[in-house]
Design a protein around this motif. Structure first.
Motif, short mmCIF file in Angstrom:
data_model
loop_
_atom_site.label_atom_id
_atom_site.label_comp_id
_atom_site.label_asym_id
_atom_site.label_seq_id
_atom_site.Cartn_x
_atom_site.Cartn_y
_atom_site.Cartn_z
N GLY A 142 -0.63 3.55 9.07
CA GLY A 142 -0.06 3.00 10.66
C GLY A 142 -0.93 2.59 11.27
O GLY A 142 -0.83 1.69 12.19
N ALA A 143 -2.12 3.27 11.77
CA ALA A 143 -3.14 2.88 12.41
C ALA A 143 -3.90 1.46 12.16
O ALA A 143 -4.10 0.70 12.90
CB ALA A 143 -4.22 3.95 12.67
N TRP A 144 -3.97 1.36 10.66
CA TRP A 144 -4.51 0.07 10.20
C TRP A 144 -3.57 -0.99 10.40
O TRP A 144 -4.16 -2.28 11.10
CB TRP A 144 -4.89 0.22 8.79
CG TRP A 144 -5.24 -0.80 7.80
CD1 TRP A 144 -6.51 -1.77 8.07
CD2 TRP A 144 -4.22 -1.85 6.99
NE1 TRP A 144 -6.44 -2.84 7.22
CE2 TRP A 144 -5.10 -2.92 6.70
CE3 TRP A 144 -2.93 -1.71 6.61
CZ2 TRP A 144 -4.69 -3.77 6.11
CZ3 TRP A 144 -2.57 -2.74 5.98
CH2 TRP A 144 -3.20 -3.62 5.45
N THR A 145 -2.19 -0.76 10.21
CA THR A 145 -1.51 -1.70 10.45
C THR A 145 -1.35 -2.25 12.00
O THR A 145 -1.20 -3.26 12.35
CB THR A 145 -0.14 -1.46 9.86
OG1 THR A 145 -0.04 -0.82 8.72
CG2 THR A 145 0.89 -2.24 10.13
N LEU B 93 0.89 -1.34 -0.08
CA LEU B 93 -0.03 -0.23 0.24
C LEU B 93 0.83 1.33 0.09
O LEU B 93 0.41 2.30 -0.75
CB LEU B 93 -0.87 -0.05 1.17
CG LEU B 93 -1.98 -1.13 1.20
CD1 LEU B 93 -2.69 -0.98 2.35
CD2 LEU B 93 -3.10 -0.90 0.15
N ASN B 94 1.89 1.32 0.69
CA ASN B 94 2.77 2.38 0.80
C ASN B 94 3.82 2.80 -0.40
O ASN B 94 4.49 3.77 -0.32
CB ASN B 94 3.59 2.30 1.82
CG ASN B 94 2.94 2.77 3.34
OD1 ASN B 94 1.98 3.51 3.27
ND2 ASN B 94 3.33 2.48 4.25
N THR B 95 3.78 1.89 -1.39
CA THR B 95 4.29 1.95 -2.54
C THR B 95 3.61 2.51 -3.71
O THR B 95 4.04 2.57 -4.90
CB THR B 95 5.23 0.71 -2.90
OG1 THR B 95 4.34 -0.22 -3.19
CG2 THR B 95 6.08 0.63 -1.78
N MET B 96 2.25 2.63 -3.55
CA MET B 96 1.40 3.14 -4.86
C MET B 96 1.38 4.72 -4.86
O MET B 96 1.31 5.34 -3.72
CB MET B 96 -0.17 2.76 -4.35
CG MET B 96 -0.27 1.17 -4.42
SD MET B 96 -1.71 0.39 -4.26
CE MET B 96 -1.69 -1.44 -4.67
N ASP B 97 1.20 4.80 -6.06
CA ASP B 97 1.15 6.26 -6.64
C ASP B 97 0.12 7.21 -5.96
O ASP B 97 -1.06 6.71 -5.92
CB ASP B 97 1.38 6.41 -8.03
CG ASP B 97 2.68 6.07 -8.68
OD1 ASP B 97 3.61 6.19 -8.00
OD2 ASP B 97 2.52 5.48 -9.96
N ALA C 177 7.35 7.74 7.87
CA ALA C 177 6.78 8.77 8.82
C ALA C 177 6.24 10.01 8.27
O ALA C 177 6.36 11.15 8.81
CB ALA C 177 8.07 9.13 9.84
N SER C 178 5.41 9.92 7.31
CA SER C 178 4.86 11.02 6.62
C SER C 178 3.64 11.43 7.26
O SER C 178 2.96 10.57 8.13
CB SER C 178 4.37 10.63 5.25
OG SER C 178 3.56 11.57 4.59
N PRO C 179 3.55 12.70 7.44
CA PRO C 179 2.38 13.20 8.29
C PRO C 179 1.13 13.22 7.53
O PRO C 179 0.25 13.76 8.11
CB PRO C 179 2.93 14.68 8.62
CG PRO C 179 3.56 15.03 7.34
CD PRO C 179 4.35 13.81 7.29
N SER C 180 1.00 12.77 6.29
CA SER C 180 -0.27 12.79 5.47
C SER C 180 -1.32 11.95 5.88
O SER C 180 -1.15 11.10 6.76
CB SER C 180 0.18 12.11 3.83
OG SER C 180 0.32 10.97 4.08
N SER C 181 -2.59 12.31 5.65
CA SER C 181 -3.76 11.52 6.35
C SER C 181 -3.68 10.17 5.96
O SER C 181 -3.91 9.25 6.66
CB SER C 181 -4.67 12.14 5.69
OG SER C 181 -5.09 13.41 6.14
N TRP C 182 -3.23 9.90 4.58
CA TRP C 182 -3.10 8.44 4.14
C TRP C 182 -2.03 7.74 5.15
O TRP C 182 -2.12 6.44 5.62
CB TRP C 182 -2.61 8.32 2.92
CG TRP C 182 -2.40 7.15 2.38
CD1 TRP C 182 -1.11 6.33 2.19
CD2 TRP C 182 -3.24 5.77 2.52
NE1 TRP C 182 -1.12 5.12 1.85
CE2 TRP C 182 -2.69 4.45 2.08
CE3 TRP C 182 -4.53 5.63 2.76
CZ2 TRP C 182 -3.30 3.50 1.76
CZ3 TRP C 182 -5.27 4.35 2.54
CH2 TRP C 182 -4.64 3.33 2.28
#
Length: 291
Positions: free
Chosen positions: A88-91, A66-70, A78-83
């Motif tokens: 992180g919370a989902w994991t 998921l973290n490698t998708m455009d 450690a991005s502060p983006s909503s995604w």
């Protein structure tokens, strides 16, 4: 080392227990109670429970995908983006599911944890299906189906645990099913929004995912011995659903396999049913389970 010697004395052990540990007798009693409940769980149920736990333990692979998708990638971790915050919370939540089931199975004494851990190791090492592209549309559609599957499987295992008298396991699986249902709702809403703002590309992605015959991540599972472990696990899982033949076929189409895959397994299933085979699972010390 007089200090260490003093800790090994009965008085020292009692002091440590009082300060840092629950009394061993309490833990011992609880483990005995857990094992008393678990001894009534049949082998085919254990196989399904192990398979679902192994699915949850594959989280490092899923988060990486998921973290490698455009458009939604977290390049730093450690991005502060909503995604990134959502991922992180989902994991973290999914990790709790795997940990809890893992500990339950370990304490039950009914399974071979060495073989289970080998299967987890192989699964994570195998990565994801290479047919999954760098396409967030496909990713969100995929996770919507995957979370729906998890909700149904955990719901079934909850119901069956209760039928077999293990109320605690019923609570574990029931709570997990509720979590998966909320995750399904979240991913479904994302896909609904995609249909709203970009219907053309979303429809194309949906059709592409269906045509590519995506399977659940655990289709790559391997225990070091059984080359058809996923097929054998799937056959056992299907026998526990309680659905009619038509209902099972419909569920499998939407949640597990696409038509081509279903036909192949159905053909094998008819052969196995005629031959009445039993398959040994290393997860449960090579006890054989009817397919």
């Amino acid at each position: 080392m007089p200090q260490l010697a003093s800790l090994r004395s009965p008085q020292g052990i009692a002091t440590l227990e009082k300060k840092a540990f629950r009394p061993l007798r309490e833990v011992h009693v609880e483990v005995i109670e857990l094992r008393e409940r678990a001894k009534e769980i049949p082998n085919d149920y254990l196989v399904v429970l192990v398979g679902k736990m192994i699915t949850e333990e594959g989280l490092p692979t899923y988060q990486t995908m998921l973290n490698t998708m455009d458009g939604v990638r977290d390049e730093t971790g450690a991005s502060p983006s909503s995604w990134a915050i959502w991922t992180g919370a989902w994991t973290a939540e999914e990790n709790r599911h795997g940990d809890l089931l893992n500990k339950y199975l370990y304490l039950s004494g009914r399974v071979d944890m060495r073989q289970i851990e080998k299967t987890i190791q192989y699964l994570i090492g195998s990565g994801m299906d290479p047919r999954i592209e760098n396409n967030p549309y496909l990713g969100f559609i995929y996770t919507s189906f995957e979370e729906r599957t998890s909700f149904i499987v955990h719901g079934n295992t909850s119901r069956l645990a209760k039928e077999h008298g293990d109320i605690k396991l019923d609570q574990i699986c029931g709570t997990t099913a509720g979590d998966e249902k909320r995750l399904e709702s979240a991913y479904t809403k994302i896909v609904e929004k995609l249909f709203e703002i970009d219907p053309k590309e979303t429809v194309v992605a949906f059709e592409e995912m269906m045509r590519k015959k995506f399977l659940m991540p655990v289709h790559l599972m391997y225990d070091g011995r059984d080359d058809n472990l996923f097929d054998h696990f799937s056959a056992v899982a299907q026998s526990l659903t309680g659905l009619s033949a038509n209902g099972q076929k419909a569920q499998d189409y939407v949640l597990w396999w696409l038509p081509v895959r279903i036909r192949k397994l159905e053909e094998r299933g008819h052969v196995w049913a005629k031959e009445g085979p039993t398959i040994p699972f290393t997860w449960i010390f090579d006890w054989e389970v009817n397919l």
